[in-house]
Design a protein around this motif. Structure first.
Motif, PDB file in Angstrom:
ATOM      1  N   SER A 110       0.775  -1.160   0.036  1.00 23.83           N
ATOM      2  CA  SER A 110       0.032   0.200  -0.117  1.00 23.83           C
ATOM      3  C   SER A 110       0.936   1.358  -0.062  1.00 23.83           C
ATOM      4  O   SER A 110       2.244   1.190   0.217  1.00 23.83           O
ATOM      5  N   GLN A 145     -16.956  -4.474  -6.648  1.00 24.07           N
ATOM      6  CA  GLN A 145     -15.975  -3.737  -5.990  1.00 24.07           C
ATOM      7  C   GLN A 145     -17.075  -2.567  -5.157  1.00 24.07           C
ATOM      8  O   GLN A 145     -17.792  -1.976  -5.886  1.00 24.07           O
ATOM      9  N   TYR A 155      -7.668 -11.332  -7.937  1.00 20.54           N
ATOM     10  CA  TYR A 155      -7.973  -9.933  -7.973  1.00 20.54           C
ATOM     11  C   TYR A 155      -8.277  -9.540  -6.486  1.00 20.54           C
ATOM     12  O   TYR A 155      -7.753  -8.494  -6.284  1.00 20.54           O
ATOM     13  N   ASP A 156      -9.159 -10.325  -5.682  1.00 20.38           N
ATOM     14  CA  ASP A 156      -9.235  -9.932  -4.584  1.00 20.38           C
ATOM     15  C   ASP A 156      -8.053  -9.751  -3.673  1.00 20.38           C
ATOM     16  O   ASP A 156      -7.908  -9.094  -2.623  1.00 20.38           O
ATOM     17  N   ILE A 161      -6.059  -6.703  -4.716  1.00 20.54           N
ATOM     18  CA  ILE A 161      -6.807  -5.443  -4.248  1.00 20.54           C
ATOM     19  C   ILE A 161      -6.931  -5.217  -2.738  1.00 20.54           C
ATOM     20  O   ILE A 161      -6.894  -4.153  -2.403  1.00 20.54           O
ATOM     21  N   ARG A 162      -6.752  -6.418  -1.922  1.00 16.50           N
ATOM     22  CA  ARG A 162      -6.975  -6.074  -0.643  1.00 16.50           C
ATOM     23  C   ARG A 162      -6.181  -5.328   0.316  1.00 16.50           C
ATOM     24  O   ARG A 162      -6.497  -4.366   1.025  1.00 16.50           O
ATOM     25  N   PRO A 199      -9.713   1.115  -3.503  1.00 15.18           N
ATOM     26  CA  PRO A 199      -9.237   2.120  -4.314  1.00 15.18           C
ATOM     27  C   PRO A 199     -10.445   3.292  -4.477  1.00 15.18           C
ATOM     28  O   PRO A 199     -11.591   2.702  -4.808  1.00 15.18           O
ATOM     29  N   LEU A 235     -10.499   3.435 -10.293  1.00 15.84           N
ATOM     30  CA  LEU A 235     -10.884   1.946 -10.387  1.00 15.84           C
ATOM     31  C   LEU A 235     -10.093   1.407 -11.496  1.00 15.84           C
ATOM     32  O   LEU A 235      -9.572   0.310 -11.675  1.00 15.84           O
ATOM     33  N   TYR A 253      -6.468   0.569 -11.592  1.00 16.10           N
ATOM     34  CA  TYR A 253      -6.037  -0.625 -10.723  1.00 16.10           C
ATOM     35  C   TYR A 253      -6.218  -1.937 -11.688  1.00 16.10           C
ATOM     36  O   TYR A 253      -5.540  -2.910 -11.503  1.00 16.10           O
ATOM     37  N   PHE A 299      -3.877  -4.859 -12.389  1.00  6.49           N
ATOM     38  CA  PHE A 299      -3.677  -6.057 -12.319  1.00  6.49           C
ATOM     39  C   PHE A 299      -3.704  -6.773 -13.408  1.00  6.49           C
ATOM     40  O   PHE A 299      -3.063  -7.978 -13.464  1.00  6.49           O
TER      41      PHE A 299
END
Length: 263
Positions: free
Chosen positions: A44, A89, A222-223, A226-227, A232, A237, A240, A244
């Motif tokens: 992050s 999301q 993806y989960d 993005i965790r 975001p 989005l 991101y 990914f």
């Protein structure tokens, strides 16, 4: 950084003049941000800033420059067996001043359309169960050749699915999906062979070869990706999602050259 002087106007310039990273002082740390973004476990903004000795705002600004420089990662032409599904999301207005402005002057600034998410977590307001307008559908399309599309859509209505799938799914494709009516209507309109699968054990594979397990696996990756970013902002989005997909499509060294050439 080598600088040059124009013989006519006597102004100086360098190879980065006119680019988004013109005036950047720590090129070594900028490259470290790129390497972290393409590593197995990207951090992050706060954690990366603590590691590099910078502020989180600097890391976020550099990261937005990099994501804006990335090429489009979604594929456009699919063929053969095409799997389609959607994940969600949560809508985010991270960084927005809507609630603070409304609290300071309610006459000039209207109330935001929803409470802040921490209000729901505190228990003061109960969150409605199931899907809502504050959960953004992410349409996911994959074929057995490895082509991918991962993009947010407005809703799951028949017309929205039709606009999203019609340009990329050919008429001779075989579509595999869950039981959502929009996919059924799309296949009926375009005369596509359609296999509906269920998430119940024993019904996840139809006719021995037709399933949506590749899409479900992409959702799981993806989960996990993005965790660390704690949701975001929705307006960023798409960047991101591009990040990914690009991580899974090209090698890191090729990504370095692509980003540096575009920046």
């Amino acid at each position: 950084m080598q600088r040059y002087r124009c013989d006519c106007c006597l102004r100086t310039y360098s190879g980065l003049t006119g680019t988004q990273i013109c005036g950047l002082h720590r090129h070594d740390l900028f490259l470290e941000v790129i390497r972290n973004m393409l590593s197995d476990t990207p951090l992050s903004c706060r954690k990366l800033a603590a590691r590099l000795g910078l502020t989180k705002d600097t890391i976020w600004r550099w990261r937005m420059i990099i994501l804006e420089s990335l090429a489009e990662a979604c594929d456009k032409d699919f063929s053969g067996v095409v799997e389609v599904d959607e994940t969600y999301q949560r809508e985010s207005r991270k960084g927005s001043r809507e609630w603070a402005n409304h609290a300071a002057n309610s006459n000039q600034h209207p109330a935001p359309p929803r409470p802040q998410w921490y209000v729901y977590r505190s228990g003061r307001i109960k969150m409605a169960r199931g899907l809502s307008q504050w959960q953004i559908p992410l349409l996911t399309v994959m074929d057995r050749g490895g082509r991918r599309l991962f993009a947010p859509i407005a809703n799951r209505r028949n017309r929205t699915i039709e606009i999203a799938l019609a340009p990329i799914v050919p008429d001779d494709a075989v579509l595999c999906s869950d039981g959502m009516r929009a996919y059924r209507a799309f296949c009926k309109k375009h005369s596509l062979t359609h296999y509906e699968v269920s998430n119940k054990p024993g019904k996840r594979v139809v006719a021995g070869a037709f399933h949506i397990q590749n899409v479900n696996a992409l959702h799981a990756r993806y989960d996990a990706f993005i965790r660390p970013f704690c949701g975001p902002a929705t307006k960023y989005l798409h960047r991101y999602l591009r990040w990914f997909l690009l991580r899974a499509k090209i090698k890191p060294e090729a990504a370095f050259r692509s980003i540096l050439a575009a920046a």
